[in-house]
Motif scaffolding. Sequence first.
Motif, PDB file in Angstrom:
ATOM      1  N   VAL A 123       0.803  -1.302   0.120  1.00  0.00           N
ATOM      2  CA  VAL A 123       0.089   0.231   0.082  1.00  0.00           C
ATOM      3  C   VAL A 123       0.691   1.395   0.096  1.00  0.00           C
ATOM      4  N   ILE A 124       2.057   1.269   0.822  1.00  0.00           N
ATOM      5  CA  ILE A 124       2.988   2.327   0.791  1.00  0.00           C
ATOM      6  C   ILE A 124       4.074   1.886  -0.078  1.00  0.00           C
ATOM      7  N   GLN A 125       4.581   2.395  -1.039  1.00  0.00           N
ATOM      8  CA  GLN A 125       5.862   2.016  -1.593  1.00  0.00           C
ATOM      9  C   GLN A 125       6.818   3.365  -1.855  1.00  0.00           C
ATOM     10  N   ILE A 126       7.872   3.362  -1.102  1.00  0.00           N
ATOM     11  CA  ILE A 126       8.906   4.246  -1.456  1.00  0.00           C
ATOM     12  C   ILE A 126      10.040   3.699  -1.989  1.00  0.00           C
ATOM     13  N   SER A 127      10.433   4.396  -3.113  1.00  0.00           N
ATOM     14  CA  SER A 127      11.343   3.639  -3.831  1.00  0.00           C
ATOM     15  C   SER A 127      12.476   4.635  -4.236  1.00  0.00           C
ATOM     16  N   GLU A 128      13.795   4.423  -3.619  1.00  0.00           N
ATOM     17  CA  GLU A 128      14.982   5.332  -3.929  1.00  0.00           C
ATOM     18  C   GLU A 128      14.808   6.617  -3.949  1.00  0.00           C
ATOM     19  N   LEU A 129      14.051   7.115  -2.685  1.00  0.00           N
ATOM     20  CA  LEU A 129      13.538   8.410  -2.435  1.00  0.00           C
ATOM     21  C   LEU A 129      14.597   9.447  -2.176  1.00  0.00           C
ATOM     22  N   SER A 130      14.683  10.416  -2.651  1.00  0.00           N
ATOM     23  CA  SER A 130      15.612  11.532  -2.240  1.00  0.00           C
ATOM     24  C   SER A 130      14.946  12.992  -2.033  1.00  0.00           C
ATOM     25  N   VAL A 131      15.119  13.605  -1.104  1.00  0.00           N
ATOM     26  CA  VAL A 131      14.292  15.028  -0.658  1.00  0.00           C
ATOM     27  C   VAL A 131      15.211  15.818  -0.262  1.00  0.00           C
ATOM     28  N   GLU A 132      15.216  17.105  -0.950  1.00  0.00           N
ATOM     29  CA  GLU A 132      16.059  18.105  -0.357  1.00  0.00           C
ATOM     30  C   GLU A 132      15.474  19.103   0.291  1.00  0.00           C
ATOM     31  N   ARG A 133      15.831  19.643   1.462  1.00  0.00           N
ATOM     32  CA  ARG A 133      15.236  20.731   2.071  1.00  0.00           C
ATOM     33  C   ARG A 133      16.283  21.821   2.521  1.00  0.00           C
ATOM     34  N   SER A 151      10.569   7.890  -5.743  1.00  0.00           N
ATOM     35  CA  SER A 151       8.881   8.102  -5.971  1.00  0.00           C
ATOM     36  C   SER A 151       8.494   7.667  -4.470  1.00  0.00           C
ATOM     37  N   ALA A 152       7.338   8.189  -4.078  1.00  0.00           N
ATOM     38  CA  ALA A 152       6.862   7.681  -3.014  1.00  0.00           C
ATOM     39  C   ALA A 152       4.992   7.518  -3.368  1.00  0.00           C
ATOM     40  N   MET A 153       4.579   6.241  -3.388  1.00  0.00           N
ATOM     41  CA  MET A 153       3.176   6.034  -3.647  1.00  0.00           C
ATOM     42  C   MET A 153       2.300   5.550  -2.575  1.00  0.00           C
ATOM     43  N   VAL A 154       1.145   6.089  -2.465  1.00  0.00           N
ATOM     44  CA  VAL A 154       0.205   5.775  -1.421  1.00  0.00           C
ATOM     45  C   VAL A 154      -1.119   5.196  -2.130  1.00  0.00           C
ATOM     46  N   THR A 185      10.354  14.072   7.165  1.00  0.00           N
ATOM     47  CA  THR A 185      10.242  14.449   6.008  1.00  0.00           C
ATOM     48  C   THR A 185       9.659  13.173   5.195  1.00  0.00           C
ATOM     49  N   THR A 186      10.114  12.094   5.711  1.00  0.00           N
ATOM     50  CA  THR A 186       9.277  10.972   4.829  1.00  0.00           C
ATOM     51  C   THR A 186       7.737  11.121   5.071  1.00  0.00           C
ATOM     52  N   LEU A 187       7.173  11.393   6.134  1.00  0.00           N
ATOM     53  CA  LEU A 187       5.634  11.510   6.381  1.00  0.00           C
ATOM     54  C   LEU A 187       5.310  12.695   5.513  1.00  0.00           C
ATOM     55  N   SER A 188       5.860  13.941   5.460  1.00  0.00           N
ATOM     56  CA  SER A 188       5.357  15.029   4.651  1.00  0.00           C
ATOM     57  C   SER A 188       5.733  14.793   3.217  1.00  0.00           C
ATOM     58  N   THR A 189       6.570  13.863   2.927  1.00  0.00           N
ATOM     59  CA  THR A 189       6.408  13.521   1.312  1.00  0.00           C
ATOM     60  C   THR A 189       5.171  12.517   1.017  1.00  0.00           C
ATOM     61  N   LEU A 190       5.022  11.590   1.922  1.00  0.00           N
ATOM     62  CA  LEU A 190       3.761  10.778   1.503  1.00  0.00           C
ATOM     63  C   LEU A 190       2.537  11.596   1.666  1.00  0.00           C
ATOM     64  N   LEU A 191       2.506  12.687   2.258  1.00  0.00           N
ATOM     65  CA  LEU A 191       1.298  13.694   2.377  1.00  0.00           C
ATOM     66  C   LEU A 191       1.230  14.515   1.118  1.00  0.00           C
ATOM     67  N   GLY A 192       2.374  14.748   0.353  1.00  0.00           N
ATOM     68  CA  GLY A 192       2.200  15.394  -0.583  1.00  0.00           C
ATOM     69  C   GLY A 192       2.720  16.993  -0.384  1.00  0.00           C
ATOM     70  N   PHE A 193       3.144  17.280   1.009  1.00  0.00           N
ATOM     71  CA  PHE A 193       3.718  18.440   1.163  1.00  0.00           C
ATOM     72  C   PHE A 193       5.219  18.758   0.794  1.00  0.00           C
ATOM     73  N   LEU A 194       5.864  17.785   0.554  1.00  0.00           N
ATOM     74  CA  LEU A 194       7.148  17.910  -0.099  1.00  0.00           C
ATOM     75  C   LEU A 194       7.404  16.932  -1.362  1.00  0.00           C
ATOM     76  N   LYS A 195       8.019  17.405  -2.385  1.00  0.00           N
ATOM     77  CA  LYS A 195       8.297  16.919  -3.450  1.00  0.00           C
ATOM     78  C   LYS A 195       9.615  16.098  -3.651  1.00  0.00           C
TER      79      LYS A 195
END
Length: 236
Positions: free
Chosen positions: A3-13, A59-62, A44-54
């Motif tokens: 249901v939650i799939q996070i794949s090679e996810l990188s996020v910068e802030r 990718s992150a899939m819900v 940051t992981t939660l914020s990305t799943l919620l769509g607040f961070l790109k």
Amino acid sequence: MTVIQISELSVERGGKTVLDNLSLSVATGEIYALLGGNGAGKSTTLSTLLGFLKPSSGSAMVAGINPAHDAEAARHKIAYLPENVALYEHLTARENVDYFLALAGETHSSEEIEAAFDAAGLQAEARSRTLSGFSKGMRQKVAIALAVVREVPVLLLDEPTSGLDPRATADFNALLATLKARGTAILMVTHDLLGAADCADRIGFLDAGRIVEEVCREQGYDVMALHRRYGEAVAA
């Protein structure tokens, strides 16, 4: 089913890489605990799943939805319980649930709402009281009741047992077991290793934006060994 799939996810802030090729998955009816110290990338992981961070990459899939492309659709699949539950003090427990259901564009019968309160373990007499006198544990039960009645496939938890006494923590873990049995995919971020070991099917240790080790309940948790390896870092 994943249901939650996070794949090679990188996020910068702020020009800094916070998540660095993070990969994890959470299946239907599974509780996954993501542990890490301050700055490890949990929020940051939660914020990305919620769509607040790109993401900057990966990718992150819900529930099959990419929140970077359609955040609103992804959030309709998610119940989110922050560390400090954001409910309205001047409203009763029932009024809070009614209000947030209306915001989500959902209509449920009073019987369904009462059944959700029953599942969450909130006493009947408390449901008509305003939240101004509620403990943290009681507020969480209101939020869990909202998640139960909405029947969303994903529950995201941010430090869910912080500030709870042992009895309230045990009650909360029982609520999670109820949602797990219904098939909810649960991702919790926390620094509480012992609490995670009590309820999680898998635990991932997050450091500098990536998982450095993952352990599984089926294989048995050596909590003391894990604490020796990660205790100081997680508590930081």
